[in-house]
Design a protein around this motif. Structure first.
Motif, PDB file in Angstrom:
ATOM      1  N   PHE A 296       0.831  -1.199   0.000  1.00  0.00           N
ATOM      2  CA  PHE A 296       0.000   0.000   0.000  1.00  0.00           C
ATOM      3  C   PHE A 296       0.869   1.252   0.000  1.00  0.00           C
ATOM      4  CE2 PHE A 296      -2.307  -3.386   2.195  1.00  0.00           C
ATOM      5  CZ  PHE A 296      -3.435  -3.464   1.411  1.00  0.00           C
ATOM      6  N   THR A 297       0.294   2.336  -0.505  1.00  0.00           N
ATOM      7  CA  THR A 297       0.987   3.624  -0.536  1.00  0.00           C
ATOM      8  C   THR A 297       0.532   4.478   0.638  1.00  0.00           C
ATOM      9  OG1 THR A 297       1.164   3.584  -2.944  1.00  0.00           O
ATOM     10  CG2 THR A 297       1.396   5.727  -1.870  1.00  0.00           C
ATOM     11  N   VAL A 298       1.497   5.013   1.365  1.00  0.00           N
ATOM     12  CA  VAL A 298       1.204   5.863   2.515  1.00  0.00           C
ATOM     13  C   VAL A 298       1.728   7.264   2.230  1.00  0.00           C
ATOM     14  CG1 VAL A 298       1.554   6.224   4.979  1.00  0.00           C
ATOM     15  CG2 VAL A 298       1.374   3.898   4.086  1.00  0.00           C
ATOM     16  N   THR A 299       0.872   8.264   2.391  1.00  0.00           N
ATOM     17  CA  THR A 299       1.257   9.662   2.188  1.00  0.00           C
ATOM     18  C   THR A 299       1.197  10.390   3.523  1.00  0.00           C
ATOM     19  OG1 THR A 299       0.370   9.651  -0.064  1.00  0.00           O
ATOM     20  CG2 THR A 299       0.736  11.798   0.957  1.00  0.00           C
ATOM     21  N   LEU A 300       2.262  11.095   3.850  1.00  0.00           N
ATOM     22  CA  LEU A 300       2.307  11.914   5.057  1.00  0.00           C
ATOM     23  C   LEU A 300       1.932  13.329   4.664  1.00  0.00           C
ATOM     24  CD1 LEU A 300       5.608  10.495   6.605  1.00  0.00           C
ATOM     25  CD2 LEU A 300       3.275   9.593   6.747  1.00  0.00           C
ATOM     26  N   SER A 301       0.786  13.810   5.128  1.00  0.00           N
ATOM     27  CA  SER A 301       0.204  15.043   4.598  1.00  0.00           C
ATOM     28  C   SER A 301       1.035  16.281   4.884  1.00  0.00           C
ATOM     29  CB  SER A 301      -1.211  15.232   5.149  1.00  0.00           C
ATOM     30  OG  SER A 301      -1.180  15.407   6.556  1.00  0.00           O
ATOM     31  N   ARG A 302       1.705  16.324   6.031  1.00  0.00           N
ATOM     32  CA  ARG A 302       2.458  17.537   6.385  1.00  0.00           C
ATOM     33  C   ARG A 302       3.794  17.611   5.673  1.00  0.00           C
ATOM     34  NH1 ARG A 302       1.850  18.085  12.925  1.00  0.00           N
ATOM     35  NH2 ARG A 302      -0.260  17.240  13.080  1.00  0.00           N
ATOM     36  N   CYS A 338       1.931   7.342  20.101  1.00  0.00           N
ATOM     37  CA  CYS A 338       1.956   7.457  18.638  1.00  0.00           C
ATOM     38  C   CYS A 338       0.576   7.730  18.052  1.00  0.00           C
ATOM     39  CB  CYS A 338       2.557   6.192  18.014  1.00  0.00           C
ATOM     40  SG  CYS A 338       1.584   4.689  18.317  1.00  0.00           S
ATOM     41  N   LYS A 339      -0.342   8.229  18.841  1.00  0.00           N
ATOM     42  CA  LYS A 339      -1.706   8.517  18.390  1.00  0.00           C
ATOM     43  C   LYS A 339      -1.677   9.586  17.302  1.00  0.00           C
ATOM     44  CE  LYS A 339      -4.216   8.449  21.986  1.00  0.00           C
ATOM     45  NZ  LYS A 339      -4.728   8.970  23.263  1.00  0.00           N
ATOM     46  N   THR A 340      -2.226   9.285  16.141  1.00  0.00           N
ATOM     47  CA  THR A 340      -2.148  10.174  14.984  1.00  0.00           C
ATOM     48  C   THR A 340      -3.451  10.109  14.205  1.00  0.00           C
ATOM     49  OG1 THR A 340       0.221   9.677  14.823  1.00  0.00           O
ATOM     50  CG2 THR A 340      -0.775  10.750  12.933  1.00  0.00           C
ATOM     51  N   ALA A 341      -3.813  11.224  13.567  1.00  0.00           N
ATOM     52  CA  ALA A 341      -5.044  11.272  12.781  1.00  0.00           C
ATOM     53  C   ALA A 341      -4.855  10.558  11.449  1.00  0.00           C
ATOM     54  CB  ALA A 341      -5.472  12.711  12.552  1.00  0.00           C
ATOM     55  N   LEU A 342      -5.773   9.666  11.132  1.00  0.00           N
ATOM     56  CA  LEU A 342      -5.817   9.000   9.834  1.00  0.00           C
ATOM     57  C   LEU A 342      -6.791   9.798   8.962  1.00  0.00           C
ATOM     58  CD1 LEU A 342      -5.055   6.554   8.060  1.00  0.00           C
ATOM     59  CD2 LEU A 342      -6.993   5.339   9.075  1.00  0.00           C
ATOM     60  N   ASP A 379      -1.796  12.280   9.092  1.00  0.00           N
ATOM     61  CA  ASP A 379      -1.492  13.648   9.503  1.00  0.00           C
ATOM     62  C   ASP A 379      -0.111  13.712  10.153  1.00  0.00           C
ATOM     63  OD1 ASP A 379      -1.788  16.331  10.022  1.00  0.00           O
ATOM     64  OD2 ASP A 379      -2.945  16.030  11.868  1.00  0.00           O
ATOM     65  N   LEU A 380       0.913  13.570   9.334  1.00  0.00           N
ATOM     66  CA  LEU A 380       2.310  13.665   9.790  1.00  0.00           C
ATOM     67  C   LEU A 380       3.098  14.526   8.812  1.00  0.00           C
ATOM     68  CD1 LEU A 380       3.222  10.048  10.931  1.00  0.00           C
ATOM     69  CD2 LEU A 380       3.022  12.054  12.393  1.00  0.00           C
TER      70      LEU A 380
END
Length: 380
Positions: A296-302, A338-342, A379-380
């Motif tokens: 899968f492709t993961v994009t870090l928005s920030r 490590c709680k992060t917004a998906l 959201d990283l």
């Protein structure tokens, strides 16, 4: 000025153990400190406990009193080599003394954070920390007879519990059995002996693998087994058991209790091994792509980073390898660091209490225990 709520009184309740395990007691001692909230702590003192264990005493930078439950942990986040590194450490002090709290840290060979704390943190220094968190606590579990079993630095949450019951003059029956390599490795040895002398319901038993340099040692030699437990704590099956130590120790304890027909509804253990966590490197090893698991492709928005990862790896591991700075600690879904917004996509998350349902409903996920089931935007 900090104000305190009046300590609750429970009508008709016997005060010996109800007061110790009632959650309202601990929130009455100081201001609530939520598990995801960071505070700046100032180090007040550094105490040598043994040759490789130190206690670090902190106060809140604004002098505020803080509430927590005995047995809980905080997550400290020092800056090491220009990078924020987070680790969980159990609070070893008692919540009955809310203006200062302490963590007791064993130096782990090669441990990133434990060595930094031992070598660099001094009185007057500040440190970011979040917490407290964790369900390894007698709060909410009324019991008048307790058995504490610990090994090495696993003594720390049980010491917090013991200090709290001592300060509150709780009429509890506590047997505290601690295992160490040698007598000089026994953490809090003198203090536990002093408390035992002044607290009628407390009995302390130290077991050492060997005498080391102490030629006068008269305590048990070897490791805790069922025969020794039955001899020294014949009513162990009537007690609420709390266990903390290296994973191998806790596995052995569960095995001997099972052999002794213990009712595991009354068994509690710390759910992660702090010593193992501290050995974790700053960046984890690269995940191995497994075509059968899906990629899968993961994009870090920030940051705009994009990377590929297999579905059988955690998002945390892959994100760190991609160079993302992700606060993390327990890596087992316990601490919530490590709680992060998906923002987009779906994951399979198997956590151990480090996130609440209302946070999940808001789109937050624990990256350490989440595996992708689609392409993701985080959201990283």
């Amino acid at each position: 000025m900090t104000t305190y709520a009046k300590l609750p009184t429970l009508a008709g309740a016997e005060p010996a153990h109800v007061s110790f395990t009632d959650p309202d007691i601990w929130t009455a001692y100081g201001a609530q400190w939520n598990s995801g909230e960071q505070k700046t702590l100032q180090c007040c003192a550094v105490i040598d406990e043994t040759h490789d264990v130190k206690t670090f005493v902190f106060r809140c930078a604004d002098w505020r009193a803080l509430s927590f439950e005995p047995g809980q942990f905080i997550t400290v986040s020092p800056i090491i080599a220009g990078q924020s590194v987070s680790r969980c450490y159990t609070i070893s002090s008692s919540p009955t003394r809310p203006f200062a709290l302490s963590i007791t840290v064993k130096r782990v060979p090669g441990g990133t954070v434990s060595n930094w704390l031992h070598d660099h943190l001094n009185a007057g220094d500040t440190l970011l920390a979040s917490g407290p968190a964790g369900s390894f606590t007698p709060v909410g579990r009324p019991a008048a007879k307790l058995l504490y079993l610990s090994a090495g630095s696993g003594v720390t949450p049980l010491m917090s519990m013991t200090r709290a019951s001592f300060d509150m003059a709780a009429r509890l029956d506590i047997v505290f059995v601690h295992s160490a390599r040698t007598p000089v490795d026994i953490i809090f040895h003198a203090e536990l002996n002093r408390m035992q002398a002044r607290m009628p319901g407390l009995r302390v038993l130290n077991i050492c693998e060997g005498p080391g340099v102490d030629t006068q040692w008269a305590g048990p030699i070897g490791r805790l087994d069922l025969a020794l437990l039955q001899e020294r704590v014949p009513d162990f099956k009537e007690r609420e058991v709390f266990t903390c130590g290296p994973q191998g120790y806790m596995d052995a304890i569960k095995s001997l209790l099972k052999q002794g027909n213990f009712d595991f509804r009354h068994y509690h253990q710390e759910s992660f091994d702090i010593a193992v966590l501290d050995e974790a490197p700053l960046l984890e090893q690269a995940p191995v792509l497994d075509q059968q698991a899906g990629v899968f492709t993961v994009t870090l928005s920030r940051s705009g980073k994009t990377f590929s990862m297999p579905g059988n790896q955690t998002v945390l591991s892959a994100a760190k390898k991609a160079g993302a700075i992700v606060p993390s600690s327990c890596s087992q879904g316990v601490c919530g660091t490590c709680k992060t917004a998906l923002l987009q996509g779906t994951v399979e998350m198997n956590h151990n209490g480090g996130i609440r349902q209302r946070e999940i409903d808001k789109g937050l996920r624990l990256l350490c225990c989440s595996k992708p089931t689609s392409d993701l935007v985080i959201d990283l």
